[in-house]
Design a protein around this motif. Sequence first.
Motif, PDB file in Angstrom:
ATOM      1  N   ASP A 135      -0.830  -5.878   8.267  1.00  0.00           N
ATOM      2  CA  ASP A 135      -2.218  -6.203   7.913  1.00  0.00           C
ATOM      3  C   ASP A 135      -2.465  -6.236   6.404  1.00  0.00           C
ATOM      4  O   ASP A 135      -3.583  -6.493   5.965  1.00  0.00           O
ATOM      5  N   VAL A 136      -1.426  -5.939   5.620  1.00  0.00           N
ATOM      6  CA  VAL A 136      -1.566  -5.979   4.161  1.00  0.00           C
ATOM      7  C   VAL A 136      -1.512  -7.440   3.695  1.00  0.00           C
ATOM      8  O   VAL A 136      -0.557  -8.153   4.007  1.00  0.00           O
ATOM      9  N   PRO A 137      -2.520  -7.909   2.966  1.00  0.00           N
ATOM     10  CA  PRO A 137      -2.569  -9.321   2.564  1.00  0.00           C
ATOM     11  C   PRO A 137      -1.663  -9.656   1.378  1.00  0.00           C
ATOM     12  O   PRO A 137      -2.109 -10.161   0.344  1.00  0.00           O
ATOM     13  N   ASP A 138      -0.383  -9.373   1.536  1.00  0.00           N
ATOM     14  CA  ASP A 138       0.627  -9.699   0.540  1.00  0.00           C
ATOM     15  C   ASP A 138       1.949  -9.832   1.288  1.00  0.00           C
ATOM     16  O   ASP A 138       2.391  -8.873   1.937  1.00  0.00           O
ATOM     17  N   THR A 149       5.029  -9.734   0.501  1.00  0.00           N
ATOM     18  CA  THR A 149       6.085  -8.772   0.184  1.00  0.00           C
ATOM     19  C   THR A 149       6.022  -7.571   1.117  1.00  0.00           C
ATOM     20  O   THR A 149       7.041  -7.054   1.561  1.00  0.00           O
ATOM     21  N   PHE A 150       4.809  -7.133   1.426  1.00  0.00           N
ATOM     22  CA  PHE A 150       4.632  -5.960   2.271  1.00  0.00           C
ATOM     23  C   PHE A 150       4.462  -6.336   3.741  1.00  0.00           C
ATOM     24  O   PHE A 150       5.088  -5.729   4.606  1.00  0.00           O
ATOM     25  N   SER A 151       3.634  -7.333   4.032  1.00  0.00           N
ATOM     26  CA  SER A 151       3.373  -7.681   5.432  1.00  0.00           C
ATOM     27  C   SER A 151       4.614  -8.209   6.137  1.00  0.00           C
ATOM     28  O   SER A 151       4.784  -8.025   7.344  1.00  0.00           O
ATOM     29  N   GLN A 152       5.501  -8.874   5.399  1.00  0.00           N
ATOM     30  CA  GLN A 152       6.749  -9.371   5.978  1.00  0.00           C
ATOM     31  C   GLN A 152       7.897  -8.374   5.799  1.00  0.00           C
ATOM     32  O   GLN A 152       9.046  -8.680   6.107  1.00  0.00           O
ATOM     33  N   LYS A 153       7.573  -7.204   5.277  1.00  0.00           N
ATOM     34  CA  LYS A 153       8.528  -6.103   5.134  1.00  0.00           C
ATOM     35  C   LYS A 153       9.759  -6.499   4.328  1.00  0.00           C
ATOM     36  O   LYS A 153      10.876  -6.067   4.621  1.00  0.00           O
ATOM     37  N   MET A 154       9.531  -7.301   3.274  1.00  0.00           N
ATOM     38  CA  MET A 154      10.638  -7.702   2.410  1.00  0.00           C
ATOM     39  C   MET A 154      11.261  -6.503   1.701  1.00  0.00           C
ATOM     40  O   MET A 154      12.458  -6.488   1.416  1.00  0.00           O
ATOM     41  N   MET A 155      10.423  -5.511   1.395  1.00  0.00           N
ATOM     42  CA  MET A 155      10.902  -4.322   0.689  1.00  0.00           C
ATOM     43  C   MET A 155      11.353  -3.227   1.634  1.00  0.00           C
ATOM     44  O   MET A 155      12.040  -2.287   1.235  1.00  0.00           O
ATOM     45  N   LYS A 199     -11.154  -5.216  -9.936  1.00  0.00           N
ATOM     46  CA  LYS A 199     -10.265  -6.003 -10.793  1.00  0.00           C
ATOM     47  C   LYS A 199      -8.978  -6.478 -10.125  1.00  0.00           C
ATOM     48  O   LYS A 199      -8.299  -7.350 -10.663  1.00  0.00           O
ATOM     49  N   ALA A 200      -8.619  -5.893  -8.980  1.00  0.00           N
ATOM     50  CA  ALA A 200      -7.379  -6.277  -8.309  1.00  0.00           C
ATOM     51  C   ALA A 200      -7.702  -6.970  -6.980  1.00  0.00           C
ATOM     52  O   ALA A 200      -8.858  -7.117  -6.608  1.00  0.00           O
ATOM     53  N   LYS A 201      -6.661  -7.375  -6.274  1.00  0.00           N
ATOM     54  CA  LYS A 201      -6.849  -8.055  -4.990  1.00  0.00           C
ATOM     55  C   LYS A 201      -7.257  -7.092  -3.885  1.00  0.00           C
ATOM     56  O   LYS A 201      -7.759  -7.513  -2.846  1.00  0.00           O
ATOM     57  N   GLY A 202      -7.048  -5.839  -4.113  1.00  0.00           N
ATOM     58  CA  GLY A 202      -7.408  -4.840  -3.116  1.00  0.00           C
ATOM     59  C   GLY A 202      -6.850  -3.491  -3.500  1.00  0.00           C
ATOM     60  O   GLY A 202      -5.970  -3.385  -4.354  1.00  0.00           O
TER      61      GLY A 202
END
Length: 254
Positions: A21-24, A26-32, A116-119
């Motif tokens: 559910d994270v709108p990024d 890198t995190f939502s697709q568990k790249m890290m 100031k950030a995306k979330g």
Amino acid sequence: MANKQETILAPVSGQVKKLEDVPDPTFSQKMMGDGLAIEPSEGNVVAPLNGEVVQIFPTKHAVGIRGDAGIEVLIHIGLDTVNMDGEGFEAYVGQGDYVKAGDPLITFDVDLVRKKAKGVITPVIITNGDDLDALEKTDDGEVEAGKSALLKTNVKAEVESETPAASAGEYSEEAGAIVAALGGEDNISVATHCVTRLRFALNDEGKINNSKLENLDIVKGSFMANGQFQVVIGQGTVDKVYAAMVNETAVELS
């Protein structure tokens, strides 16, 4: 030797969210790696386990800790908070410091990050998942920093507790291959990086060789966002690849 169990406490208080559910990407697709995210209710970040601070980014928006059993945890405060350049953040630890679970790591201005950030959602990622036998995630909807168990895992006994130091010229080949896959030095207007990824402003996105890029073992994923082409490498490695790019190419760096 038996596998070692490790409990990762919540580093911040707030609502638990799935990584998906994270709108990024890198995190939502568990790249890290796998883990959970927390929507913070306050701006106090504490150590989720006993271990060594292996990385704290200069902008103080992310910190990596290697636990005593060898598990590696990345806490990434907010989304695209690297662009805040440290504004609203204060760090209480440095690279190489030893911390105990519950020790203060960072404080941040929640309202300023929202503005100031995306979330402000904060992913908590296990970055060396290949070294784990299992990962158990909490079912709780709310967690308290330094007190609530967020994740539990069994760490394989053979995991080393230390990472070898980088050698001279390390990652020069990989840096050159990434530049080539992006269309060469002339196609890169400017390059920078954050704690997880390389970020590029490209002159012609059509020159990207995606298959060549994603076939590189060091690349965990790539995507375009906010006018930047982002190449996910991982904490503790991305800065070395960036340094090699500085030394081996004529790419303009930021």
